[in-house]
Design a protein around this motif. Structure first.
Motif, PDB file in Angstrom:
ATOM      1  N   ARG A   8      -4.767  15.808   8.708  1.00 55.03           N
ATOM      2  CA  ARG A   8      -6.220  16.055   8.224  1.00 55.03           C
ATOM      3  C   ARG A   8      -7.058  14.643   7.987  1.00 55.03           C
ATOM      4  O   ARG A   8      -6.470  13.778   8.369  1.00 55.03           O
ATOM      5  CB  ARG A   8      -6.034  16.577   6.719  1.00 55.03           C
ATOM      6  CG  ARG A   8      -4.967  16.018   5.639  1.00 55.03           C
ATOM      7  CD  ARG A   8      -5.264  14.707   5.568  1.00 55.03           C
ATOM      8  NE  ARG A   8      -4.573  13.929   4.484  1.00 55.03           N
ATOM      9  CZ  ARG A   8      -4.914  12.613   3.949  1.00 55.03           C
ATOM     10  NH1 ARG A   8      -5.835  11.905   4.657  1.00 55.03           N
ATOM     11  NH2 ARG A   8      -4.088  12.231   3.030  1.00 55.03           N
ATOM     12  N   ALA A  10      -9.910  12.951   5.656  1.00 58.34           N
ATOM     13  CA  ALA A  10     -10.411  13.268   4.256  1.00 58.34           C
ATOM     14  C   ALA A  10     -11.298  11.962   3.880  1.00 58.34           C
ATOM     15  O   ALA A  10     -11.028  11.423   2.976  1.00 58.34           O
ATOM     16  CB  ALA A  10      -9.003  13.194   3.504  1.00 58.34           C
ATOM     17  N   PRO A  11     -12.509  12.317   4.501  1.00 58.23           N
ATOM     18  CA  PRO A  11     -13.325  11.164   4.233  1.00 58.23           C
ATOM     19  C   PRO A  11     -14.178  11.498   2.804  1.00 58.23           C
ATOM     20  O   PRO A  11     -14.401  12.637   2.132  1.00 58.23           O
ATOM     21  CB  PRO A  11     -14.501  11.338   5.195  1.00 58.23           C
ATOM     22  CG  PRO A  11     -14.484  12.724   5.525  1.00 58.23           C
ATOM     23  CD  PRO A  11     -13.030  13.132   5.506  1.00 58.23           C
ATOM     24  N   SER A  12     -14.600  10.464   2.110  1.00 53.95           N
ATOM     25  CA  SER A  12     -15.616  10.742   0.955  1.00 53.95           C
ATOM     26  C   SER A  12     -17.029  10.429   1.338  1.00 53.95           C
ATOM     27  O   SER A  12     -17.423   9.482   2.095  1.00 53.95           O
ATOM     28  CB  SER A  12     -15.138   9.493  -0.128  1.00 53.95           C
ATOM     29  OG  SER A  12     -13.659   9.288  -0.226  1.00 53.95           O
ATOM     30  N   GLU A  44     -13.540  14.411   0.278  1.00 49.87           N
ATOM     31  CA  GLU A  44     -13.143  13.807  -1.139  1.00 49.87           C
ATOM     32  C   GLU A  44     -14.209  13.632  -1.931  1.00 49.87           C
ATOM     33  O   GLU A  44     -14.695  12.462  -1.832  1.00 49.87           O
ATOM     34  CB  GLU A  44     -12.204  12.790  -0.840  1.00 49.87           C
ATOM     35  CG  GLU A  44     -10.862  13.161   0.285  1.00 49.87           C
ATOM     36  CD  GLU A  44      -9.481  12.574  -0.115  1.00 49.87           C
ATOM     37  OE1 GLU A  44      -9.588  11.527  -0.447  1.00 49.87           O
ATOM     38  OE2 GLU A  44      -8.541  13.351  -0.055  1.00 49.87           O
ATOM     39  N   TYR A 185      -8.166  10.032  -7.374  1.00 48.84           N
ATOM     40  CA  TYR A 185      -7.949  10.109  -5.909  1.00 48.84           C
ATOM     41  C   TYR A 185      -6.427  10.388  -5.845  1.00 48.84           C
ATOM     42  O   TYR A 185      -5.893  11.257  -4.974  1.00 48.84           O
ATOM     43  CB  TYR A 185      -8.164   8.663  -5.275  1.00 48.84           C
ATOM     44  CG  TYR A 185      -7.474   8.272  -4.212  1.00 48.84           C
ATOM     45  CD1 TYR A 185      -7.749   8.909  -2.934  1.00 48.84           C
ATOM     46  CD2 TYR A 185      -6.529   7.099  -3.943  1.00 48.84           C
ATOM     47  CE1 TYR A 185      -7.112   8.785  -1.680  1.00 48.84           C
ATOM     48  CE2 TYR A 185      -6.098   7.152  -2.780  1.00 48.84           C
ATOM     49  CZ  TYR A 185      -6.318   7.971  -1.614  1.00 48.84           C
ATOM     50  OH  TYR A 185      -5.648   7.708  -0.465  1.00 48.84           O
ATOM     51  N   VAL A 189      -5.197  13.787  -3.920  1.00 46.77           N
ATOM     52  CA  VAL A 189      -4.937  13.462  -2.494  1.00 46.77           C
ATOM     53  C   VAL A 189      -3.498  14.469  -2.323  1.00 46.77           C
ATOM     54  O   VAL A 189      -3.260  15.152  -1.438  1.00 46.77           O
ATOM     55  CB  VAL A 189      -4.574  12.105  -2.003  1.00 46.77           C
ATOM     56  CG1 VAL A 189      -3.719  11.912  -0.955  1.00 46.77           C
ATOM     57  CG2 VAL A 189      -6.124  11.554  -1.733  1.00 46.77           C
ATOM     58  N   ARG A 203      -3.887   7.431   8.416  1.00 47.11           N
ATOM     59  CA  ARG A 203      -5.014   6.903   7.636  1.00 47.11           C
ATOM     60  C   ARG A 203      -4.725   5.403   7.626  1.00 47.11           C
ATOM     61  O   ARG A 203      -3.664   5.021   8.189  1.00 47.11           O
ATOM     62  CB  ARG A 203      -4.823   7.638   6.189  1.00 47.11           C
ATOM     63  CG  ARG A 203      -3.629   7.186   5.426  1.00 47.11           C
ATOM     64  CD  ARG A 203      -3.637   7.663   3.911  1.00 47.11           C
ATOM     65  NE  ARG A 203      -2.496   7.512   3.318  1.00 47.11           N
ATOM     66  CZ  ARG A 203      -2.163   8.021   2.101  1.00 47.11           C
ATOM     67  NH1 ARG A 203      -3.096   8.763   1.420  1.00 47.11           N
ATOM     68  NH2 ARG A 203      -1.151   7.696   1.492  1.00 47.11           N
ATOM     69  N   LEU A 207      -4.508   2.056   3.141  1.00 52.28           N
ATOM     70  CA  LEU A 207      -3.856   3.087   2.210  1.00 52.28           C
ATOM     71  C   LEU A 207      -2.496   2.985   2.010  1.00 52.28           C
ATOM     72  O   LEU A 207      -1.937   3.809   1.490  1.00 52.28           O
ATOM     73  CB  LEU A 207      -4.586   4.349   2.349  1.00 52.28           C
ATOM     74  CG  LEU A 207      -6.095   4.587   2.201  1.00 52.28           C
ATOM     75  CD1 LEU A 207      -6.629   5.794   2.553  1.00 52.28           C
ATOM     76  CD2 LEU A 207      -6.225   4.263   0.725  1.00 52.28           C
TER      77      LEU A 207
HETATM   78  N1  GLU Z   1     -10.859   9.802   1.013  1.00 54.47           N
HETATM   79  C1  GLU Z   1     -10.234   8.489   1.253  1.00 54.47           C
HETATM   80  C2  GLU Z   1     -11.107   7.533   2.007  1.00 54.47           C
HETATM   81  O1  GLU Z   1     -12.310   7.924   2.334  1.00 54.47           O
HETATM   82  C3  GLU Z   1      -8.984   8.838   2.229  1.00 54.47           C
HETATM   83  C4  GLU Z   1      -7.956   9.377   1.592  1.00 54.47           C
HETATM   84  C5  GLU Z   1      -6.731   9.573   2.552  1.00 54.47           C
HETATM   85  O2  GLU Z   1      -6.875   9.869   3.748  1.00 54.47           O
HETATM   86  O3  GLU Z   1      -5.562   9.725   1.812  1.00 54.47           O
HETATM   87  O4  GLU Z   1     -10.727   6.358   2.154  1.00 54.47           O
END
Ligand code: GLU
Length: 282
Positions: A8, A10-12, A44, A185, A189, A203, A207
């Motif tokens: 996946r 998962a951008p904010s 996200e 967060y 997640v 990712r 992270l």
């Molecule tokens: N939403 C997070 C971000 O934009 C990424 C989260 C993830 O990949 O676990 O940095």
């Protein structure tokens, strides 16, 4: 029984995407395509104060432009509050979370010194303070010491490195549900990766530390843990990673400047970056 290969992105939606985001999306996309699996897009957007609908449209536009098309419906975290509330209830039932009324200022005044990118850890001021009648806004924190005992020793699987030992206390008693949301967060997640059946997470290396807490939460909530690929980060000419720079060139600005999307993606896939960008060392 074989497990499906699912990744996946998962951008904010707090701004337009830059090359660092695309680097991450590309890793997830290419891994899923190579394995004949699926690639999901998850928005996200739990931080409603910072997320904007026009940035959601921007994410769709930029991914389409670069040929990074996703499978199935887009998942929005803002639609999933009941799933997060259920998970929080389960942690509450296990007596693994506690209410915290502290303000940011109180925490930074009393917290331990920041360690690298982990930041100051919460000193546990509200732990053991049972004031259910205190109606002031509060967040919920994980009792990390108790959670570590319940979970026992844990590892996660990292691409190219094998088993990584989990340090459940790395972030101390993290926030599991914010004052202004029923989640955080970390919880969102973990709940969503499990709900979407994500088998492999690609990712940024920024992270990687968060995976210590994610793996702990997966165990407490009875979820399978994905494999993780924490990839290197793209930096600008000054060596500063794009997410930390004040004004990183956006994908939109590259498109407006006439960049060829096919050439850009071909370059990235062979490790050739546009002028002014490179991979962080280490
Ligand atoms: N939403 C997070 C971000 O934009 C990424 C989260 C993830 O990949 O676990 O940095």
């Amino acid at each position: 029984m074989t497990t499906e290969f699912i990744t996946r992105f998962a951008p904010s939606p707090t701004g337009r995407l830059h090359l660092g985001h695309i680097w991450s999306a590309m890793h997830g996309f290419d891994m899923s395509r190579a394995a004949n699996g699926r690639f999901f897009l998850r928005i996200e957007d739990i931080d409603q104060g910072r997320c904007r609908p026009q940035f959601v449209d921007g994410i769709f536009e930029d991914l389409h432009w670069l040929g990074l098309d996703w499978d199935g419906d887009v998942v929005f975290q803002s639609d999933r509050s009941s799933a997060y509330a259920d998970a929080l209830d389960r942690l509450r039932a296990m007596d693994l979370v506690y209410r915290c009324w502290c303000s940011r200022a109180e925490i930074s005044a009393s917290a331990g010194a920041p360690q690298g990118d982990v930041g100051p850890t919460y000193p546990g001021t509200c732990k053991g303070r049972s004031s259910p009648t205190d109606s002031r806004p509060h967040c919920w924190r994980l009792d990390s010491a108790k959670a570590a005992v319940v979970a026992g020793p844990l590892i996660w699987r990292e691409y190219g490195r094998g088993a990584i030992d989990v340090d459940p206390a790395l972030f101390g008693d993290v926030v599991i549900a914010r004052k202004d949301a029923e989640t955080s967060y970390h919880l969102a997640v973990v709940v969503d990766d499990a709900a979407q059946g994500v088998s492999d997470v690609a990712r940024g290396a920024d992270l990687q530390n968060a995976t210590h807490i994610h793996r702990l939460l997966q165990n407490l909530l009875g979820y399978k843990s994905p494999r993780y690929h924490h990839h290197g980060l793209i930096v600008g000419q000054d060596g500063v990673r794009l997410a930390k720079r004040k004004a990183s060139p956006t994908i939109q600005s590259m498109r407006d400047a006439g960049v060829d999307p096919v050439g850009l993606m071909r370059g990235l896939r062979s490790g050739v970056f546009p002028v002014g960008f490179g991979l962080a060392r280490g």
